[in-house]
Each structure stands twice: as structure tokens, then as C-alpha cells.
Design a protein around this motif. Structure first.
Motif, PDB file in Angstrom:
ATOM      1  N   LEU A  78       4.570   2.640  -5.857  1.00 23.66           N
ATOM      2  CA  LEU A  78       5.787   2.512  -5.051  1.00 23.66           C
ATOM      3  C   LEU A  78       5.464   2.761  -3.575  1.00 23.66           C
ATOM      4  N   ARG A  79       4.594   3.711  -3.315  1.00 25.90           N
ATOM      5  CA  ARG A  79       4.216   4.013  -1.922  1.00 25.90           C
ATOM      6  C   ARG A  79       3.506   2.806  -1.290  1.00 25.90           C
ATOM      7  N   VAL A  80       2.668   2.131  -2.064  1.00 23.54           N
ATOM      8  CA  VAL A  80       1.989   0.939  -1.539  1.00 23.54           C
ATOM      9  C   VAL A  80       3.028  -0.144  -1.228  1.00 23.54           C
ATOM     10  N   HIS A  81       3.949  -0.335  -2.142  1.00 19.31           N
ATOM     11  CA  HIS A  81       4.973  -1.358  -1.914  1.00 19.31           C
ATOM     12  C   HIS A  81       5.804  -1.022  -0.673  1.00 19.31           C
ATOM     13  N   GLU A  82       6.135   0.244  -0.510  1.00 11.44           N
ATOM     14  CA  GLU A  82       6.869   0.650   0.697  1.00 11.44           C
ATOM     15  C   GLU A  82       6.038   0.378   1.948  1.00 11.44           C
ATOM     16  N   GLY A  83       4.737   0.569   1.825  1.00  9.78           N
ATOM     17  CA  GLY A  83       3.839   0.229   2.932  1.00  9.78           C
ATOM     18  C   GLY A  83       3.910  -1.257   3.251  1.00  9.78           C
ATOM     19  N   SER A  84       3.958  -2.071   2.215  1.00  5.58           N
ATOM     20  CA  SER A  84       4.066  -3.520   2.422  1.00  5.58           C
ATOM     21  C   SER A  84       5.385  -3.868   3.118  1.00  5.58           C
ATOM     22  N   THR A  93     -10.509  -0.844   3.176  1.00  6.72           N
ATOM     23  CA  THR A  93     -10.218   0.057   2.057  1.00  6.72           C
ATOM     24  C   THR A  93      -9.487  -0.764   1.006  1.00  6.72           C
ATOM     25  N   LEU A  94      -9.617  -0.347  -0.251  1.00  3.76           N
ATOM     26  CA  LEU A  94      -8.939  -1.050  -1.332  1.00  3.76           C
ATOM     27  C   LEU A  94      -7.433  -0.958  -1.162  1.00  3.76           C
ATOM     28  N   LEU A  95      -6.956   0.232  -0.831  1.00  2.98           N
ATOM     29  CA  LEU A  95      -5.514   0.429  -0.681  1.00  2.98           C
ATOM     30  C   LEU A  95      -4.954  -0.364   0.484  1.00  2.98           C
ATOM     31  N   GLY A  96      -5.709  -0.409   1.575  1.00  2.93           N
ATOM     32  CA  GLY A  96      -5.266  -1.162   2.744  1.00  2.93           C
ATOM     33  C   GLY A  96      -5.149  -2.638   2.422  1.00  2.93           C
ATOM     34  N   MET A  97      -6.139  -3.173   1.699  1.00  5.38           N
ATOM     35  CA  MET A  97      -6.045  -4.569   1.286  1.00  5.38           C
ATOM     36  C   MET A  97      -4.837  -4.772   0.374  1.00  5.38           C
ATOM     37  N   LEU A  98      -4.605  -3.823  -0.505  1.00  2.00           N
ATOM     38  CA  LEU A  98      -3.498  -3.961  -1.458  1.00  2.00           C
ATOM     39  C   LEU A  98      -2.154  -4.015  -0.728  1.00  2.00           C
ATOM     40  N   ALA A  99      -1.945  -3.089   0.206  1.00  2.00           N
ATOM     41  CA  ALA A  99      -0.669  -3.047   0.934  1.00  2.00           C
ATOM     42  C   ALA A  99      -0.475  -4.322   1.748  1.00  2.00           C
ATOM     43  N   LEU A 100      -1.552  -4.765   2.385  1.00  2.00           N
ATOM     44  CA  LEU A 100      -1.450  -5.934   3.263  1.00  2.00           C
ATOM     45  C   LEU A 100      -1.238  -7.214   2.454  1.00  2.00           C
ATOM     46  N   THR A 101      -2.023  -7.383   1.407  1.00  2.00           N
ATOM     47  CA  THR A 101      -1.966  -8.662   0.698  1.00  2.00           C
ATOM     48  C   THR A 101      -0.715  -8.756  -0.169  1.00  2.00           C
ATOM     49  N   ASN A 102      -0.227  -7.597  -0.601  1.00  2.00           N
ATOM     50  CA  ASN A 102       1.059  -7.584  -1.306  1.00  2.00           C
ATOM     51  C   ASN A 102       2.174  -8.050  -0.355  1.00  2.00           C
ATOM     52  N   ALA A 103       2.101  -7.618   0.902  1.00  2.00           N
ATOM     53  CA  ALA A 103       3.079  -8.063   1.904  1.00  2.00           C
ATOM     54  C   ALA A 103       2.988  -9.579   2.088  1.00  2.00           C
ATOM     55  N   GLU A 104       1.770 -10.091   2.170  1.00  2.00           N
ATOM     56  CA  GLU A 104       1.576 -11.527   2.380  1.00  2.00           C
ATOM     57  C   GLU A 104       2.156 -12.340   1.218  1.00  2.00           C
TER      58      GLU A 104
END
Lengths: 505, 505
Positions: free
Chosen positions: A15-21, A243-254
């Protein structure tokens, strides 16, 4: 079946990653090159700055359209028995796309992909149980320039009853592709009753950009209700943080930006949460598509797909190796298994070697075996009281033998995967047989299939209808083996009784 | 770290399997060849029939002693910094044991294992970060007959600071082995303060039999509080029913019988729930140790280990392939990853090829890479706000670049695994470099390590003490490279800047 997937994140972390996105989409936004898309975003509540291509996304807008996402995606085949709707609890495997070259099965040298390669891959997908979908490899270098799309789509559709995934760069090309579908089905109406062509594309240019043409196509497909999914291909260290998490937050946004655009065009438009998440090897800048990080990323992305309640997909097993050596084996097997255990629904990988640069026939056969192994894993323990076998165990008793129990033989083909290629012969037999590698046996299997008539080929009457309509310079589209290949006279591997057994002392 | 393991069974199904095991132990029982063990079972509530070797286990007795099982197991090394206590959230990898032969690094031919091979493996385990424990391979064919145990233990202990696992067939042999430990430590008392030898064995002969000698040894170790674990090696279709669940119920029963015997000797005796769960390929009767079913079984067994609250272990990656080809790659990588994702704490696999028949130096290096990859997977997503990189993403903006951000370079060695062997060069460089396979590069790496002095070798003074005590016919025990090997002058792989990048089109 798998009772619980591998998860690398807790639900709170997810959920935190999605909020980041959402924060990225709101504060940073996306460059949207396509004006029509910008207008659509603006109409539906996004903030488009005047004289700018920048679009910013209020979280409420993202969440409103995210809620419209379809939980399923259907691939249809020429024969409906091969239709695949994901998720289905079992990954669907496709042949690999995106490679411009083929390792020639005779010379072993890299060369451009030809239409006959696409035809042969169609036949192989049709025959091999590991594969569910024909994802068209590359361009047919022998097709006329003005047949960019149909020069590859025709040999694919002609040789595969299973679903095909194709690309088109413009609405005109999409019409040409669809026209083949209409000709095969008999009419546009007949085709639309069971539309057996799936489109793909890459509207997102990472980081945070939606391009002109592929975004146009995304809207084109959505408007018409044509099956389409887009793939996002971030490169860690270049287009995303390292970072894996950074890619995850960014690419989820895309992906979300692309996906909500499709929902704005038509609510409920099905998509696949599909990625090629690769990191750069910073020693040289090499594209490390064989890195285990691809599998780790996809594990997290599959978890994120379930969070969004959409089907997940990925390019996996995109080895950096140039040949079918042990590197190819573990780079094919491990990220792909990791993706499957994490719940990935669509796995794009068959035959691809050398950093998505080439297709290799032997590798395609080995990948069929890997796909079958993964499907066996996902099938799991097959829990039932019968399979617990307490009666058989009581019957055999301590120090008993199970080999002669009729149930043992009865289960010969169902309990364990019977490999086509993995050898289990003893060393003596292997030496006498010429010390062959799995690649040698894989080439035998490819030859064995491709020197037989293709049972999935289009019937002659229908094919004549297609060819008459499409003109004389259409590629032949037949799956013919290389001239040097003849049908094998014998089974490729002698099988000997192997009496060896070992204990773990 | 992994937040949730792969699970192939529900908790209810797991309980049902365990109840099946209790039913087997109660109704079928075990043949116990060792009289002392039968007496112990009888004393502690089991039913031993007069004039029979059959022991039956009331469920209450099994459950009483199962509750005494230790939740941890500790491997100690010559250097305490290498001590490993499992579970630790990260699998511990060992070099492979049980192979009688070695693929000679010069001729490429199979030959008997020699003491120098064990010494070299010790040096490799010491140097390679993938490996945590030296599991002694096989016998040293060059050791005198009466030095069966010390002929292999001495070269192992001499060259490894990490924990060693050894076997002894009799109490006298165990004393000989321990004596080396005493000599190295300086005295028995000094050794017992940090006992750096772990014993192993196979008391269970599947199905449902505890043998004479290995069971004697199990009790010997338990009485003295010496680190020991036993491995159970069922063969599906021969020693168990031909279903995964049937093997699980049966082999869980076998392990429990062995484990509660150890608890009856000394409550709390640590053990590892360790297996080599292989099915027979019924086409030929071949021992299918490379089959994916080994991984599936181990997934369920790891789940069962957590049910019992004991550390889990397994032989994994025991490929049937004779050479480091792509079969070896996926048969090494996939079952091992599956075991790790399912929570296996101890993985026995390094260097083993050909159905546990041979050790291969190149494979050992490749297995180090696979072990490192799996450790990277288990490390997982490394969740933190810093790793989410929202500030970096805002700073770069849409269509920005991350390559020049200082954090990108700073994370070069921590985000992604930097492989030793997997090539990422482009095709041109690879061709110019001689089209080498990963096996070629692996042999270079082995040579690179083995032609340097062993930093983990026993100091000369201590070694002299050991050799003086053990006599003139003791094997030399030094890790010396093959005569044809010289140190490499240059790095084995030229590295070129690889500018290629690809999109998934």
C-alpha cells in the motif's frame, strides 16, 4: 495448486508503494505526447498545463478509474478450445517477442528473422504443450516494406490455432491485420463473434512519458473493444532509480497512467499488468535482462497486480547468454519460476536468447520443457485422501516395495512430469550415445516437429481466400523445414534401463 | 526478506498429512534393526513385539517427544565467525556430498574422488560467498583403508574455516574424527568449547526401517551432545507410493521415528528435517534426482518442518545431467529456488552432477553463482522510505535520467547481484572472445582461486601437531592445483561497454 504465493512485500508495504505511485502521478505527472490523450485526461479530471504536454493526476481521479479495471483478460485462438482467460491459477506461456534476429538452425549463426521463422514458431507453439499463446517474434525481413504488419501476422495466423499476439503501428496497419482475421473467419461479423487477434504495444516510455503513436493505438483499440495490452519496460539506473522499490513505485505509476487512459476511453477495458523490468549492469551499462532482479521485480509486480485486481504478465527468462549453456538454463528457469510462484498470469519467454536480440529453435524446445516444469509446480500436491495412499502403505508394510502395486504403474504419467529433453540415462549410455547435450536433443525435437505436416495450418480453401485478397507479394507463410533437414528415422535418444540408485550418505 | 513463503498445502491439509503419518507409525510401525533402539522405544511407551524387530508408535508417544524437538540447529566452523544457526531467514548452502567420483578438471573424464579434491573443495567453500558449509563429498580413494574417515575429514578441516559436515560409520571412527578436532583445538576441552565438526548419517532405510549401524551412531551422537543430523532419502515408486502426498506422509513418519529416538536419548537433541526426496522415472527405473518433483516435495517438506518447528534441509539441484549444459542449469536452479522460496534452511547441492554420482569443479563455481542469486531473492525488496526514492523521482522529473544521480553509483554493488560468471557482453565481443560458455568461465574462476594460497588453511604449527599425531600414512591434505594449471595472467573475460538497450516492442 499453489495455496499461497511467494510474497516479498507485506500488504502494508504494498500500500505504501502504491501511495508513492499516486504521489508521483500527482506531484511529478507524466509527459503525454498525444494531444487526444491529453484532452481525454483533462476532460476526466486531470490537470493539463496550458502549452505543455505535462499531465498531473489527482489521486481521486486515479483511484476512480483504477476501480474500473477489468479483473480478467482473454486471449482468443483461431480454435476456441485454445482460448485463454487469465487469471486461471496457472500461468499462460507465450513464445518470445521483440527479437529482431534468429539463430539459424543449420549454421548456428545469427541472422535476420524471416517469415518462415514466424511460420515455424507458429507450428511449434501449436504442438508444444508448454506454450499457450503465439507472441509474434519480430519482423519478417523478407516481407515487402509495405507489408510490415501483415508480413509477420499472416505466417503466424496461418500456422497457429492458439491465440496470436501482434503489433500494429497505425490504425491503417491494424485494419490490415484485422482484415486477415475477417478473411479467415469469412466476414467481419464472423470474426467479431470470436476475435482471435490480440494486439500489444508500448505506450509508456519510461520514465513517466506516454508517446504519440502507441498511445494513439491504445485509444484506438479501447474505442473498438479490441483485445490489447501494453507492456512497460523500465531500465533500473537509467529510467528509474537504482533500487527495486524505486522502480516499483515509478513503473506502477506509469502503468496506472496508461491503464486509466484506457478506462477513460471505455470503462472496463481489459488490460494486463505487464512489464519487462530490467536493471542496468552499471559496470558496463549492459542491459541485464538475465539478472535475477527481473524475477524479484516481477514477484513484487505480480503482488501489485493482485492489489489492483488485474491479471499480471511479464517478460521472464530473457537470458543474456548467447547460447544454450548453463547460464541460459538458470537465467531461463529461475526468474520464470519466481514469477510463476508469485502469481504471474502471463509469461512471455519462449525461444528468446541474447538479451532479447535473437530467437533460437533449440531454446524454444528447452523453454517448452521449463514451462511444463513450472506448470507441474503450480499443479502442486494434488491433495486428496486417495493420493495420501494410507491403504497402499499399510499393504506394503515396513521394508515393503511399491513398484509392483498396480497404482504405481497407473500413475506413471500423472504424478511426475515426463521430460522430453532432460536425460536420465547413465553415464555409460550417455558416452556411447556421443555425449550429447540437451541442446542437441532439443534440435532433434524441433526437427521432429517441423519435418511433419502442421496439423494447425489453415485449410487450403481459406488460405486461398486470404492470398487472393492480399496480393501476389504476400510472403508464402508456410512452415517449411530448412532444406538440410529430413524427418528423423528413429527416436533421438536410446533409452536404457538404468539400475543405479543412490543413497544420501 | 521473504514476507510469505510459497505454500503448496493449506494448514488443514498439512495437519491431515501429519495425522496420516501418525496413523502409519501406529498401525504399520517401523522395523528397527538396532536392539538398543528397540529397547529405548519400549522403555518410552512404544509397542515392541516379542521376537520381532517391529516397533509401533502410539500417537501420544510421538507427540510427546515431537514437542521436545529443538527449533534450531547450529553448524560451527573452525573460525566462529562462520558459525551458522538455522533457521536464519536465509538458506545456508553446502557443497554437495555423496558423490563417489570427480570430473577431472584436466581430462574432463570421470574418476574416483581423491583427498586432494576434498582439500580443493575446502578451499573453494572457504572462498565462495555462496557457500556456508563444507559437506564432505565422498571417500578419498588414495587414503589408506584404515583411514576411511580421517582420510577425508583431515583434508576438509585443514582447508576450511567454515563448518564441515562429516560421516563416521562406527563410534571408533567418530573418535578418530573427533581426535583431529581435539588436535586442532589444542585439547578435548578446548574443542568442546566450540565443537566445529558436524556429523551426518542415514539411519532410515525407506520404507519404514531404522538400520543397525547408523541408528547406533544417532544414539551415540545424541548421548554425547554432538552435532548430528540424519537425512531421509525415499524413492517414489520404489520405497513409497507413486504420489507426492503418499511420499510426504510416509517419509514424514520415517523422520519422526528417527527424531523421537534422538529425543528419547536426550530431550532437545537438535536435528534438521532433511531429505533427498526423489521419484523414479518409471519409463526406465532411472533415479530422477533432477526432476522438478524433488523441488515440489521439498516445498511441502519445508512447510512440514515449520509445522514441527524444526529447521529444514534438503539435497536440491541434484541434476541428472552429465555436463554443465542447459539441463544442468534449470535442474540446478529451479528446484533449489523452489526449496528456498518455501523456506528450506539448509541446501546441499554445490558441484554435484550426474545423479549424485560426480563432483564437477566448474559446476561448483556455477552453483556458487546460483546460491548467490537465491540469497539475493531471499533478501527481497529491502523496504524503506529511502529505497522508495520518491525524492529522486521528483528531482529527475518526467523523461528524466537517473544514471547521473550520485545515489545510482552509490548503490551499484548493493541493489543488484554482480555476477562472477554470467556474461552480459554483446554478441560481437562474445564472438571475438571465442564464443565461450559459462563452463569455460567457471573453470577460469576455479583455477583463479585454486592457484592462489588458501587463506583458510590450517597454520603450519597446528598442522604439524595433527600430522605428528596421526602418522605417516595420512594423506597430504593440501589444496594443490592440477599440475597443468598455472595462475591466470589476466582477468578471464574482457569487458566492453555495451550500449545496447532494447524495448519490449
Amino acid at each position: 495448486m499453489i495455496q499461497s504465493h511467494t510474497r516479498l512485500l507485506t500488504e502494508e508495504q504494498l500500500l505504501r508503494v502504491h501511495e508513492g505511485s499516486l504521489e508521483i502521478l500527482q506531484d511529478v505527472g507524466m509527459i503525454v505526447r498525444n494531444e487526444k490523450a491529453r484532452d481525454l485526461f483533462a476532460t476526466h479530471g486531470c490537470i493539463v498545463e496550458a502549452d505543455s504536454e505535462l499531465v498531473k493526476f489527482p489521486p481521486a481521479v486515479v483511484e476512480k478509474y483504477r476501480a474500473l479495471l477489468s479483473p480478467t483478460f482473454t486471449f482468443r485462438g483461431r480454435d476456441p478450445q485454445y482460448d485463454v482467460t487469465i487469471p486461471r491459477g496457472m500461468p499462460a506461456f507465450t513464445s518470445g517477442s521483440s527479437a529482431p534476429n534468429v539463430i539459424d538452425p543449420i549454421s548456428g549463426e545469427e541472422r535476420r528473422c524471416l517469415s518462415v521463422d514466424i511460420a515455424r514458431i507458429g507450428q511449434l507453439v501449436n504442438e508444444l504443450p508448454g506454450f499457450d499463446i503465439h507472441n509474434i517474434l519480430g519482423l519478417a525481413a523478407d516481407a515487402p516494406q509495405d507489408q510490415w504488419a501483415i508480413g509477420r501476422v499472416y505466417p503466424a495466423l496461418k500456422n497457429t490455432l492458439k491465440p496470436c499476439r501482434v503489433t500494429a503501428r497505425t490504425p491503417a496497419e491494424a485494419e490490415e491485420v484485422l482484415n486477415i482475421g475477417y478473411l479467415i473467419a469469412g466476414s467481419k461479423e464472423a470474426y467479431m463473434e470470436h476475435p482471435f487477434i490480440t494486439f500489444g504495444g508500448c505506450a509508456v516510455i519510461s520514465p513517466l512519458t506516454l508517446d504519440q503513436d502507441s498511445t494513439e493505438m491504445l485509444m484506438y483499440y479501447a474505442e473498438r473493444g479490441l483485445a490489447y495490452y501494453g507492456t512497460v519496460a523500465p531500465i533500473g539506473g537509467l529510467s528509474t532509480p537504482y533500487t527495486l522499490l524505486g522502480m516499483l513505485a515509478l513503473t506502477n505509476a506509469e502503468w496506472l497512467a496508461m491503464a486509466i487512459l484506457a478506462q477513460m476511453v471505455k470503462p472496463g477495458t481489459p488490460l494486463v499488468y505487464c512489464f519487462l523490468p530490467v536493471f542496468s549492469d552499471l559496470r558496463t551499462g549492459a542491459y541485464a535482462s538475465g539478472g535475477i532482479e527481473v524475477g524479484i521485480m516481477q514477484s513484487a509486480l505480480a503482488q501489485m497486480a493482485r492489489f489492483h485486481n488485474v491479471p499480471s504478465g511479464a517478460y521472464l527468462g530473457t537470458t543474456n547468454s548467447k547460447l544454450s549453456d548453463e547460464q541460459a538454463g538458470f537465467e531461463k528457469g529461475m526468474p520464470t519460476l519466481l514469477g510463476a510462484l508469485s502469481g504471474t498470469d502471463l509469461i512471455i519467454f519462449g525461444g528468446i536468447v541474447d538479451t532479447l536480440m535473437s530467437f533460437d529453435y533449440a531454446q524454444m524446445m528447452i523453454d517448452n520443457e521449463i514451462a511444463r516444469m513450472i506448470k507441474r509446480v503450480v499443479k502442486g500436491m494434488e491433495f486428496s485422501d486417495e493420493n495420501l495412499c494410507l491403504d497402499e502403505i499399510k499393504e506394503a508394510g515396513p521394508a515393503g516395495l511399491f513398484i509392483e502395486h498396480p497404482n504405481t504403474l497407473a500413475r506413471m504419467k500423472t504424478t511426475c512430469l515426463i521430460p522430453d529433453l532432460a536425460t536420465r540415462e547413465d553415464r555409460e549410455s550417455w558416452q556411447e550415445g556421443g555425449r550429447r547435450s540437451i541442446r542437441d536433443r532439443a534440435m532433434d525435437q524441433a526437427r521432429d516437429i517441423l519435418t511433419k505436416p502442421n496439423k494447425g495450418a489453415l485449410d487450403a480453401e481459406t488460405d486461398a481466400r486470404v492470398r487472393n485478397a492480399l496480393g501476389d507479394d504476400l510472403v508464402p507463410g508456410d512452415s517449411v523445414p530448412p532444406e538440410e533437414w529430413k524427418p528423423l528415422e528413429q527416436a533421438p535418444e536410446r533409452r536404457r534401463h538404468n539400475k543405479r540408485r543412490k543413497n544420501a550418505a
